[in-house]
Design an enzyme around this catalytic site. Structure first.
Site, mmCIF file in Angstrom:
data_model
loop_
_atom_site.group_PDB
_atom_site.id
_atom_site.type_symbol
_atom_site.label_atom_id
_atom_site.label_comp_id
_atom_site.label_asym_id
_atom_site.label_seq_id
_atom_site.Cartn_x
_atom_site.Cartn_y
_atom_site.Cartn_z
ATOM 1 N NE ARG A 50 12.361 -2.841 9.128
ATOM 2 C CZ ARG A 50 13.106 -3.519 9.821
ATOM 3 N NH1 ARG A 50 12.495 -4.680 10.331
ATOM 4 N NH2 ARG A 50 14.073 -3.358 10.186
ATOM 5 C CE1 TYR B 172 -5.812 0.510 -9.076
ATOM 6 C CE2 TYR B 172 -3.956 -0.826 -8.366
ATOM 7 C CZ TYR B 172 -4.539 0.523 -8.651
ATOM 8 O OH TYR B 172 -3.773 1.767 -8.530
ATOM 9 C CG ASP C 261 -8.586 -5.319 -4.077
ATOM 10 O OD1 ASP C 261 -9.335 -4.585 -3.369
ATOM 11 O OD2 ASP C 261 -7.799 -5.023 -4.722
ATOM 12 C CE LYS D 110 -7.257 3.818 -4.556
ATOM 13 N NZ LYS D 110 -7.102 2.337 -5.138
HETATM 14 C C1 LIG Z 1 -6.293 1.395 -5.608
HETATM 15 C C2 LIG Z 1 -6.445 -0.040 -5.607
HETATM 16 C C3 LIG Z 1 -5.397 -0.610 -5.321
HETATM 17 C C4 LIG Z 1 -4.013 -0.529 -5.004
HETATM 18 O O1 LIG Z 1 -3.839 0.282 -3.742
HETATM 19 P P1 LIG Z 1 -2.725 1.448 -3.487
HETATM 20 O O2 LIG Z 1 -3.013 1.851 -2.253
HETATM 21 O O3 LIG Z 1 -2.876 2.597 -4.690
HETATM 22 O O4 LIG Z 1 -1.229 0.685 -3.447
HETATM 23 C C5 LIG Z 1 -5.703 -2.110 -5.246
HETATM 24 N N1 LIG Z 1 -7.020 -2.548 -5.547
HETATM 25 C C6 LIG Z 1 -8.065 -1.825 -5.954
HETATM 26 C C7 LIG Z 1 -9.338 -2.219 -6.347
HETATM 27 C C8 LIG Z 1 -7.730 -0.320 -5.882
HETATM 28 O O5 LIG Z 1 -8.582 0.605 -6.145
#
Ligand SMILES: *Cc1c(COP(=O)(O)O)cnc(C)c1O
Length: 392
Positions: free
Chosen positions: A54, A107, A180, A205
């Site tokens: 962890r 998001y 982000d 992504k």
């Molecule tokens: C998918 C996404 C998230 C969240 O991520 P997870 O891996 O699904 O927890 C945050 N910000 C953006 C822009 C996203 O497309």
């Protein structure tokens, strides 16, 4: 945008940073250290700091070092999901009485974390459009606003934030700027070089890129502009270990494998998106196309200044309202109807009924005739032909 001249190029670092061949066996690829614990050489004799997985795991370390390097940060942290990474930033750094400014088209999961979780623990928030720096400035509560959260490009409307301008606004107010960077990926945009203090990714992504793993990453800048948060990296590390939402060894390995090809994938995502945009613009039944690469996009100049290219995400509106949009997303054969984005395969979805259904009736509601595309890296003629067939 150019890489810093003193450093090796992006792809070289993506393939090598944090990934030295194994000194014992010569293995070129970092091993999947599928272990929970480590032998100690006498009590407290940890080899290279590994004690329990962890707290740290060598496969995760390789990913954390690589992504920190690619984002020009000082430290990277890998999480079980993007939202676990976001939680570490918000709860690691904010407390009761603090306030944050978040994008109107954040998001959905980010908005839920802010509005339904953070709020309950006494962290307040305001919404502002990322494309309007003055609106963000207007939401700042002096001495109370501790964090400005940005996404750029935004989801699903592809709004563009001027990262450098908003970094100045944040820092003047004594607030951190968090970006982000999921939609752009570190290949197309590097927020820390533009003044951001912290970058977060859903590595699910583009970074992972193959729709086979859920993960998140947080990267902290070498210099934090807000003195109160000089120890931000230590606080996030503490939260990561305390809450335990870490990336496992297998997930770290898959994400790292994806990361190696990020640059070539992104170039192809961009090439294909440009062709798809051209096709959509040639159709009289498409009423609006959102893509920051278009001259007509209100954020085009800012995007051109801070991004290498304009990405693989496109959204558009069609004549015929919600029913027509639903018919189109249900009629493609190659484009897969589904949520998520950033993988090699092309995805199509209806934000109003799918990814953004939970924000209906709020300030974050999206047009009902909007269709979102995550343009993959297939042969683009096939992608265009399938859209043409689905649109009739
Ligand atoms: C998918 C996404 C998230 C969240 O991520 P997870 O891996 O699904 O927890 C945050 N910000 C953006 C822009 C996203 O497309």
């Amino acid at each position: 945008m150019t890489d810093q001249t003193s450093r090796q190029g992006f792809s070289t670092r993506a393939i090598h940073a944090g990934q030295e061949p194994d000194p014992r066996t010569g293995a070129v690829v970092p091993a999947i250290y599928q272990t929970s614990t480590y032998k100690q050489d006498g009590v407290g004799g940890f080899r290279e700091g590994y004690e329990y997985s962890r707290s740290a795991n060598p496969t995760r370390t390789a990913l954390e070092e690589c992504i920190a390097d690619l984002e020009s940060g000082a430290r990277g942290f890998a999480f079980a999901s993007g939202l676990a990474g976001e939680d570490a930033i918000m709860r690691g750094l904010l407390g009761p009485g603090d306030h944050m400014v978040v994008p109107t088209d954040a998001y959905g999961g980010t908005y839920r974390l802010v509005a339904k979780v953070q709020q309950r623990w006494g962290v307040d928030h305001s919404l502002a459009k990322v494309s309007q720096p003055d609106a963000i400035r207007g939401e700042i509560r002096p001495g109370v606003t501790k964090m400005i959260w940005l996404e750029t490009p935004t989801n699903p409307l592809l709004g563009i934030a001027d990262i450098a301008a908003i970094a100045e606004i944040a820092h003047e107010a004594g607030a951190l700027l968090v970006v982000d960077n999921t939609f752009a990926s570190p290949y197309l945009q590097q927020p820390i070089a533009l003044g951001a203090d912290i970058v977060v990714h859903s590595t699910t992504k583009y970074v992972g890129g193959h729709s086979d793993v859920v993960g998140g990453a947080v990267v902290v800048a070498p210099q934090i502009a807000v003195p109160e948060y000089a120890d931000a990296a230590e606080r996030i590390a503490f939260h990561q270990n305390s809450m335990g939402g870490v990336a496992g060894p297998m997930d770290s390995w898959l994400t790292l494998r994806g990361l190696k090809t990020l640059a070539v994938r992104m170039e192809r995502h961009c090439d294909n998106a440009e062709r798809v945009v051209e096709f959509l613009r040639s159709r009289s039944d498409v009423t609006h196309v959102n893509y920051p690469g278009l001259d007509s996009h209100p954020g085009h100049d800012v995007a051109a200044k801070q991004m290498r290219r304009f990405g693989g995400m496109v959204s558009f509106q069609v004549e015929g309202g919600e029913q027509r949009a639903l018919d189109i997303v249900g009629s493609t054969k190659l484009w897969i109807l589904g949520e998520s984005l950033g993988g090699v395969e092309s995805l199509i979805e209806h934000p109003g009924r799918m990814t953004h259904a939970s924000v209906a009736g709020t300030e974050l509601e999206v047009p009902s005739d909007l269709i979102r595309l995550s343009v993959g890296i297939e042969d683009v003629d096939d992608l265009v032909a399938d859209l043409e067939q689905a649109m009739g």
